[in-house]
Motif scaffolding. Structure first.
Motif, PDB file in Angstrom:
ATOM      1  N   GLY A  62      12.785 -19.893   0.541  1.00 42.41           N
ATOM      2  CA  GLY A  62      13.136 -21.169   1.150  1.00 42.41           C
ATOM      3  C   GLY A  62      13.770 -21.057   2.518  1.00 42.41           C
ATOM      4  O   GLY A  62      14.083 -22.084   3.143  1.00 42.41           O
ATOM      5  N   PHE A  63      13.954 -19.841   3.038  1.00 33.53           N
ATOM      6  CA  PHE A  63      14.585 -19.653   4.343  1.00 33.53           C
ATOM      7  C   PHE A  63      13.517 -19.788   5.429  1.00 33.53           C
ATOM      8  O   PHE A  63      12.603 -18.956   5.519  1.00 33.53           O
ATOM      9  CB  PHE A  63      15.256 -18.282   4.439  1.00 33.53           C
ATOM     10  N   ARG A  64      13.655 -20.812   6.281  1.00 36.77           N
ATOM     11  CA  ARG A  64      12.642 -21.065   7.306  1.00 36.77           C
ATOM     12  C   ARG A  64      13.299 -21.525   8.613  1.00 36.77           C
ATOM     13  O   ARG A  64      14.377 -22.105   8.607  1.00 36.77           O
ATOM     14  CB  ARG A  64      11.656 -22.131   6.843  1.00 36.77           C
ATOM     15  N   VAL A 328      19.425 -11.636   6.016  1.00 34.85           N
ATOM     16  CA  VAL A 328      18.046 -12.137   5.993  1.00 34.85           C
ATOM     17  C   VAL A 328      17.234 -11.421   7.055  1.00 34.85           C
ATOM     18  O   VAL A 328      17.715 -11.162   8.163  1.00 34.85           O
ATOM     19  CB  VAL A 328      17.996 -13.665   6.237  1.00 34.85           C
ATOM     20  N   ARG A 329      15.978 -11.091   6.714  1.00 34.90           N
ATOM     21  CA  ARG A 329      15.040 -10.484   7.664  1.00 34.90           C
ATOM     22  C   ARG A 329      14.027 -11.536   8.115  1.00 34.90           C
ATOM     23  O   ARG A 329      13.426 -12.234   7.299  1.00 34.90           O
ATOM     24  CB  ARG A 329      14.300  -9.307   7.021  1.00 34.90           C
ATOM     25  N   ARG A 340       7.517 -14.273  14.398  1.00 35.08           N
ATOM     26  CA  ARG A 340       6.147 -14.552  13.973  1.00 35.08           C
ATOM     27  C   ARG A 340       6.110 -15.876  13.212  1.00 35.08           C
ATOM     28  O   ARG A 340       6.748 -16.041  12.177  1.00 35.08           O
ATOM     29  CB  ARG A 340       5.622 -13.422  13.096  1.00 35.08           C
ATOM     30  N   SER A 341       5.352 -16.841  13.739  1.00 32.15           N
ATOM     31  CA  SER A 341       5.284 -18.178  13.148  1.00 32.15           C
ATOM     32  C   SER A 341       3.846 -18.511  12.783  1.00 32.15           C
ATOM     33  O   SER A 341       2.891 -17.895  13.273  1.00 32.15           O
ATOM     34  CB  SER A 341       5.833 -19.227  14.115  1.00 32.15           C
ATOM     35  N   ARG A 348       8.947 -17.850   8.429  1.00 32.93           N
ATOM     36  CA  ARG A 348       9.413 -17.668   7.060  1.00 32.93           C
ATOM     37  C   ARG A 348      10.062 -16.292   6.916  1.00 32.93           C
ATOM     38  O   ARG A 348       9.495 -15.280   7.325  1.00 32.93           O
ATOM     39  CB  ARG A 348       8.253 -17.809   6.076  1.00 32.93           C
ATOM     40  N   ALA A 349      11.235 -16.280   6.319  1.00 28.82           N
ATOM     41  CA  ALA A 349      11.934 -15.014   6.096  1.00 28.82           C
ATOM     42  C   ALA A 349      11.107 -14.100   5.205  1.00 28.82           C
ATOM     43  O   ALA A 349      10.372 -14.566   4.322  1.00 28.82           O
ATOM     44  CB  ALA A 349      13.297 -15.275   5.458  1.00 28.82           C
TER      45      ALA A 349
END
Length: 450
Positions: A62-64, A328-329, A340-341, A348-349
């Protein structure tokens, strides 16, 4: 730092206020001690300098972040409109009227690691002793170009600074006013670039971070919590935004003035020698932005770049929380040198970890190994108290590695030399006890070889 000499400011001219060095003995330290409490989180769960818990992977799906590259178009439009706004070479600008950064061996601060090397800021200046600008993020050309470690043939270290006499650690007068000589609150941010190619003759200059506008540019405001460098891009986290700057778009000033922007054809940047405009940014997704809740994307208190795999470099971030914190990476693109998207601009992690540390300020990850800066387990939450460096591995405990000068901030790793770099924000004070030798602003590096 005194108001009259901002970070790396040029020598005083007829247009500029006279310089006033911060006096290390002039101010009482009671206010400094009280205000540090919000930043100081002792490691209460580390008996025997070893954490009770271990570093464990956590869900990260969920990390974005969301990418916005619209600022680049505004920068391009500005350069077309104003003849005075022409990018300059970072290295040629850096070595013009630069300030001296004494070698670590000539600094009053002592680093308790045998092979430590580095520098401090110009001795006696407000960069060295003052509070109006405070060091925060740290990075270098070793992150930007991991194979050579060089940018335009030079070894360069970059540090972000936050501006405000209302910084949590700033001393106040009895009537709660800033001390004599303090600059006005503006919350501006700067970046100092230090050429460390010749380790005995390091030199630095500073620029103001700005946002492009139709009629010029305006100073960005924030805390400048983290700084990382990948290819030509600097990534700076502040105010729930990960801001991106391109060092190839550095704009040299043509006037020494407190103004910010273009005025009657002259370029000014609040006494700084250049302006660096934002070209992009990343924002957190969600109504509440970032946070420490289980379902929230962690905010950033420290960041660095992991080049452990040539195919998948990552921006590694850590939050400040208690009693544990999250790492978080975020994936980086070796082509664009941005995060990178996907086609919708979403990042996104790729991994997350929970670490048994409270309030970490810096993080480095090298494959399964982690390094952190934070308060020591025996900290008494007093001004000038030494911080600690920690290290641990995935699914293993975190251990104290060494003490480090007070109020340690960000870390980064220089792959070409296999050395860890560390900075801190607390200026030198003669009265600090019991470790006066472990307070004072320095930037140093140490080998990670066992």
């Amino acid at each position: 730092m005194a108001a009259v000499l901002t970070v790396g400011a040029p020598a005083a001219t007829s247009q500029e206020p006279p310089s006033v060095a911060a006096d290390s003995a002039r101010y009482a330290h009671d206010g400094e001690q009280r205000a540090f409490r919000d930043e100081q989180l002792p490691q209460s769960a580390m008996p025997g300098d070893r954490s009770k818990g271990v570093i464990t992977p956590i869900g990260h799906q969920g990390f974005r972040l969301r990418y916005d590259g619209s600022a680049l178009g505004r920068v391009n439009a500005l350069e077309r409109r104003y003849r005075a706004l022409r990018p300059v070479s970072l290295t040629s600008w850096l070595n013009t009227r630069a300030y001296s950064a004494p070698h670590l061996s000539r600094c009053p601060t002592r680093v308790p690691l045998a092979d430590a090397d580095g520098f401090c800021w110009q001795r006696g200046s407000s960069d060295d002793l003052g509070w109006a600008y405070v060091p925060q993020g740290l990075t270098g050309s070793g992150e930007a170009e991991p194979r050579s470690g060089l940018w335009q043939g030079r070894s360069i270290v970059a540090a972000s600074w936050a501006s405000s006499y209302s910084h949590p650690s700033a001393p106040r007068s009895p009537n709660n006013r800033p001390w004599r000589g303090a600059k006005q609150v503006d919350h501006f941010m700067t970046v100092s670039f230090t050429d460390v190619t010749d380790r005995g003759r390091a030199r630095y200059r500073s620029d103001l971070l700005v946002a492009p506008q139709r009629n010029g540019f305006a100073a960005l405001k924030g805390h400048g919590d983290t700084l990382s460098w990948y290819g030509p891009h600097l990534f700076l986290y502040s105010n729930e935004r990960l801001r991106v700057f391109d060092v190839r778009r550095l704009l040299a000033t043509t006037a020494s003035s407190g103004r910010v922007g273009v005025h009657r054809g002259a370029v000014s940047a609040s006494w700084q020698q250049a302006a660096l405009p934002q070209v992009a940014e990343y924002s957190f997704i969600g109504r509440r932005g970032c946070g420490s809740g289980s379902g929230e994307t962690p905010c950033f208190s420290g960041a660095s770049i992991d080049h452990g795999s040539a195919l998948s470099p990552s921006l590694v971030t850590v939050e400040t929380s208690r009693p544990t914190s999250r790492v978080v990476r975020w994936p980086l693109s070796p082509t664009s040198h941005l995060l990178r998207s996907d086609s919708r601009g979403l990042v996104r992690a790729t991994a997350g970890y929970r670490v048994p540390l409270a309030g970490p300020q810096g993080v480095v990850q090298l494959e399964d190994q982690f390094y952190f800066s934070a308060m020591c387990p025996d900290a008494r939450r007093r001004f000038g108290e030494p911080y600690c460096l920690y290290r641990g591995s995935n699914n293993g405990p975190v251990r104290v590695w060494s003490r480090t000068p007070a109020a340690a901030e960000n870390l980064f790793y220089w792959p070409a030399t296999e050395r860890l770099w560390v900075s801190n924000e607390s200026p030198y004070r003669k009265y600090v006890r019991p470790h006066p030798e472990l307070n004072g602003r320095v930037v140093y590096n140490v080998s990670l070889e066992d």
